[in-house]
Structures are given as C-alpha cells and as structure tokens.
Design an enzyme around this catalytic site. Structure first.
Site, PDB file in Angstrom:
ATOM      1  N   LYS A   7       1.128   2.270  -1.328  1.00  0.00           N
ATOM      2  CA  LYS A   7       1.696   1.067  -0.727  1.00  0.00           C
ATOM      3  C   LYS A   7       2.335   1.347   0.630  1.00  0.00           C
ATOM      4  O   LYS A   7       2.216   0.538   1.552  1.00  0.00           O
ATOM      5  CB  LYS A   7       2.707   0.421  -1.682  1.00  0.00           C
ATOM      6  CG  LYS A   7       2.066  -0.153  -2.943  1.00  0.00           C
ATOM      7  CD  LYS A   7       0.949  -1.150  -2.611  1.00  0.00           C
ATOM      8  CE  LYS A   7       0.362  -1.806  -3.840  1.00  0.00           C
ATOM      9  NZ  LYS A   7      -0.725  -2.754  -3.524  1.00  0.00           N
ATOM     10  N   SER A  16       1.375  -6.106  -1.316  1.00  0.00           N
ATOM     11  CA  SER A  16       2.044  -4.816  -1.365  1.00  0.00           C
ATOM     12  C   SER A  16       3.133  -4.927  -2.430  1.00  0.00           C
ATOM     13  O   SER A  16       2.897  -5.453  -3.512  1.00  0.00           O
ATOM     14  CB  SER A  16       2.621  -4.457   0.013  1.00  0.00           C
ATOM     15  OG  SER A  16       3.239  -3.186   0.007  1.00  0.00           O
ATOM     16  N   ASP A  56     -15.994  -3.799  -7.886  1.00  0.00           N
ATOM     17  CA  ASP A  56     -15.108  -2.657  -8.074  1.00  0.00           C
ATOM     18  C   ASP A  56     -14.698  -2.233  -6.671  1.00  0.00           C
ATOM     19  O   ASP A  56     -15.536  -1.782  -5.880  1.00  0.00           O
ATOM     20  CB  ASP A  56     -15.847  -1.525  -8.797  1.00  0.00           C
ATOM     21  CG  ASP A  56     -14.980  -0.290  -9.012  1.00  0.00           C
ATOM     22  OD1 ASP A  56     -13.924  -0.176  -8.367  1.00  0.00           O
ATOM     23  OD2 ASP A  56     -15.373   0.571  -9.819  1.00  0.00           O
ATOM     24  N   THR A  82     -12.897 -12.078  -7.127  1.00  0.00           N
ATOM     25  CA  THR A  82     -13.585 -10.898  -7.642  1.00  0.00           C
ATOM     26  C   THR A  82     -12.914 -10.379  -8.904  1.00  0.00           C
ATOM     27  O   THR A  82     -11.687 -10.410  -9.059  1.00  0.00           O
ATOM     28  CB  THR A  82     -13.648  -9.762  -6.604  1.00  0.00           C
ATOM     29  OG1 THR A  82     -12.386  -9.079  -6.538  1.00  0.00           O
ATOM     30  CG2 THR A  82     -14.028 -10.298  -5.239  1.00  0.00           C
ATOM     31  N   THR A 137       4.345 -10.210 -15.062  1.00  0.00           N
ATOM     32  CA  THR A 137       2.890 -10.209 -15.055  1.00  0.00           C
ATOM     33  C   THR A 137       2.374  -9.041 -15.875  1.00  0.00           C
ATOM     34  O   THR A 137       3.126  -8.159 -16.296  1.00  0.00           O
ATOM     35  CB  THR A 137       2.343 -10.074 -13.621  1.00  0.00           C
ATOM     36  OG1 THR A 137       2.678  -8.753 -13.127  1.00  0.00           O
ATOM     37  CG2 THR A 137       2.933 -11.116 -12.695  1.00  0.00           C
ATOM     38  N   TYR A 163       2.092   5.567  -6.543  1.00  0.00           N
ATOM     39  CA  TYR A 163       2.041   4.144  -6.236  1.00  0.00           C
ATOM     40  C   TYR A 163       2.699   3.889  -4.886  1.00  0.00           C
ATOM     41  O   TYR A 163       2.168   3.157  -4.038  1.00  0.00           O
ATOM     42  CB  TYR A 163       2.734   3.354  -7.339  1.00  0.00           C
ATOM     43  CG  TYR A 163       2.678   1.860  -7.150  1.00  0.00           C
ATOM     44  CD1 TYR A 163       1.470   1.177  -7.220  1.00  0.00           C
ATOM     45  CD2 TYR A 163       3.833   1.121  -6.916  1.00  0.00           C
ATOM     46  CE1 TYR A 163       1.413  -0.202  -7.050  1.00  0.00           C
ATOM     47  CE2 TYR A 163       3.792  -0.248  -6.748  1.00  0.00           C
ATOM     48  CZ  TYR A 163       2.579  -0.908  -6.821  1.00  0.00           C
ATOM     49  OH  TYR A 163       2.528  -2.268  -6.652  1.00  0.00           O
ATOM     50  N   ASN A 184      -5.772  -8.247  -3.173  1.00  0.00           N
ATOM     51  CA  ASN A 184      -4.817  -8.265  -4.268  1.00  0.00           C
ATOM     52  C   ASN A 184      -5.083  -7.192  -5.320  1.00  0.00           C
ATOM     53  O   ASN A 184      -4.174  -6.779  -6.030  1.00  0.00           O
ATOM     54  CB  ASN A 184      -4.837  -9.649  -4.939  1.00  0.00           C
ATOM     55  CG  ASN A 184      -4.057  -9.690  -6.223  1.00  0.00           C
ATOM     56  OD1 ASN A 184      -2.829  -9.629  -6.229  1.00  0.00           O
ATOM     57  ND2 ASN A 184      -4.769  -9.781  -7.352  1.00  0.00           N
TER      58      ASN A 184
END
Length: 280
Positions: free
Chosen positions: A153, A135, A57, A33, A184, A149, A84
């Site tokens: 998590k 996570s 979304d 996705t 990343t 954040y 993810n």
C-alpha cells in the site's frame, strides 16, 4: 449524478460489491471483475442490461491488458476506473513464506500498477476520466504484523501520487482512498494469516489476532457509507488526491504524520551537514 460507465476490479465482496450494488441501483453501467462468476450471478440476473461481469486475475498482466482493450472497444467510453482488488496478509515478516510475499505483491501492488498503466492511454484518448485506487490508512500508518500489506500500500500510494501529476494535464484525475477498519470480508473473511511462530505470541507482532476476532468488537466503518463517499468523489473537480474514510483512521493518520514531521524537523542540522559549503 449523471449515469456513467465504471470499471471496477474485485467486486465479489467488500467495497467492490457494495459500490457495484449502489451504482447499478442508481442506473449506472458497471463492468466488474471477479475470479468466480458465480459470486455475481444475482447481479447478472437483476441488471442484464447494465452489468457486465468479467473473469480476471489481476496477477495476470496480459489478461488485464486484454480486458481493458475489450472493454473500451465495447463500451467506447469508460468514465471511472476503480482499482479495488486486493487482500490482507497478517504475520511477522519472518513468518511469511516466499510464495505469500510474491502473491501479495503481484495482487496488491503490481496488479494495480498494471491496471492503471493499461487504462491511461484510453482515458487520454477519450479526453479524460477518473482513476480511483483503493488503498488504506495503512498506506500512511504502519502496524506490527502487517508489514507486507503496508509495503504494497505504501508502494501504490507513491506510484499514484507520481502518476497523478503525469496525467493531470490530460484531464485524468486520480484519487487514493484510505479507509479505516470496516465491517467487510476483508477483515472477517478473506484475510490471510501466515504460519505463526510461538516466539511471537504475546508480542505486538501477534496483536492483529485480537482485531480479526469479531468477539472483540466490530470495526467502526460502515461499508455502505464508505462506498457512497467513494462514488460521490467523482463529482469533485479537481479530483481529491486522498480521501481518508473513518474518524479513527483520520485521527491515527494525523497523529502519525505529526510525529513524523516533528522527527524530520529535528534533523535540520544533520541534513545541512552533508551539503557542499556555500559557494563551492
């Protein structure tokens, strides 16, 4: 590894993209996705028979349900679901706007919860499967300037740990992946920063600014190696509940948990003082 069918959210970059590329190269089928199909046009061209790109979304609960229904109807069996999709948001708690808070919770927490809820009936009906939730070691360790954040998590970690116990008898395994810092786009491209207040300059709340600047040194984690370890985990039976990826992340997690345990152990008398006396 036996070819499998994988459903992965958020594959336009980062771990999602890396896992998708590795899986397709190894002959697996991937339903991935994205919010922009243009980001995966190259994969569509290279793997027309085994790659299916879907617009999603994850803040749209109805869309999640529709995607899951259509995917299982089309492919019959989906062996692995990887939740993810997500992003980082940095800033002190009072620097965050209401809309930033709502969007992050909807994406990182509610979106993951709704995806997992949507796939469980299908995995149960097919006799089992694997759910992997991305996570972070920040699901165990908290840093200033990252409060929201961490909230998402820590929330998804509690959800998955409970649900894993609910579905284990249906041959559904669940794994929380807790990576450390990796090279990343999550850190060096897609991370969002709140409207910063000068009052926090020079305090721990703004220490993250140094981390986000590649000039100060790159993260130690290799996304390709991390993706490979996540993929390999589906061969483990039973499924590992948690996987910490990165030596620095593991060291920090163990150190934090030891301190937390030591603090709890000092509270033995306090905890007992609130019980009814024996026999009452």
């Amino acid at each position: 590894m036996t070819p499998r069918t994988w459903l992965i959210t958020g594959i336009s970059s980062g771990f999602g993209r890396e896992m998708t590329e590795q899986l397709l190269a190894a002959g697996h089928r991937v339903i991935g996705t994205v919010r922009d199909l243009g980001k995966v046009a190259d994969l569509n061209a290279q793997y027309p028979q085994t790659f299916s790109a879907e617009l999603l979304d994850v803040t749209d609960t109805d869309a999640i349900g529709n995607l899951v229904e259509l995917s299982f109807a089309r492919f019959k069996t989906i062996d692995v679901v990887i939740s993810n999709a997500g992003y980082g948001l940095f800033g002190a708690a009072e620097e965050l706007s209401d809309s930033q808070i709502d969007q992050m919770i909807a994406t990182n927490l509610v979106g993951s919860i709704q995806l997992i809820r949507a796939v469980i009936p299908h995995l149960r009906a097919q006799g089992g499967g694997r759910i992997i939730q991305l996570s972070t070691y920040g699901g165990q360790v908290a840093f200033p300037g990252n409060s929201l954040y961490h909230a998402t998590k820590w929330g998804i970690e509690g959800f998955v740990e409970a649900v894993a116990q609910e579905v284990a008898s249906f041959n559904i395994g669940m794994t929380l992946v807790e990576p450390g810092g990796a090279r990343t786009e999550f850190r060096y491209g897609s991370a969002q920063v709140a409207k910063l207040l000068p009052i926090y300059d020079g305090t721990p709340a703004h220490a993250f600014l140094r981390m986000l600047d590649p000039a100060n040194g790159l993260a130690p984690g290799d996304p390709a190696r991390m993706a490979a370890r996540i993929i390999e985990s589906v061969e483990q039976n039973p499924a590992p509940l948690r996987m910490v990826l990165g030596s620095q992340a593991l060291h920090s997690t163990i150190s934090t948990l030891r301190k937390r345990l030591a603090d709890f152990e000092t509270q033995t008398a306090l905890a007992a003082s609130t019980d009814f006396p024996a026999g009452e």
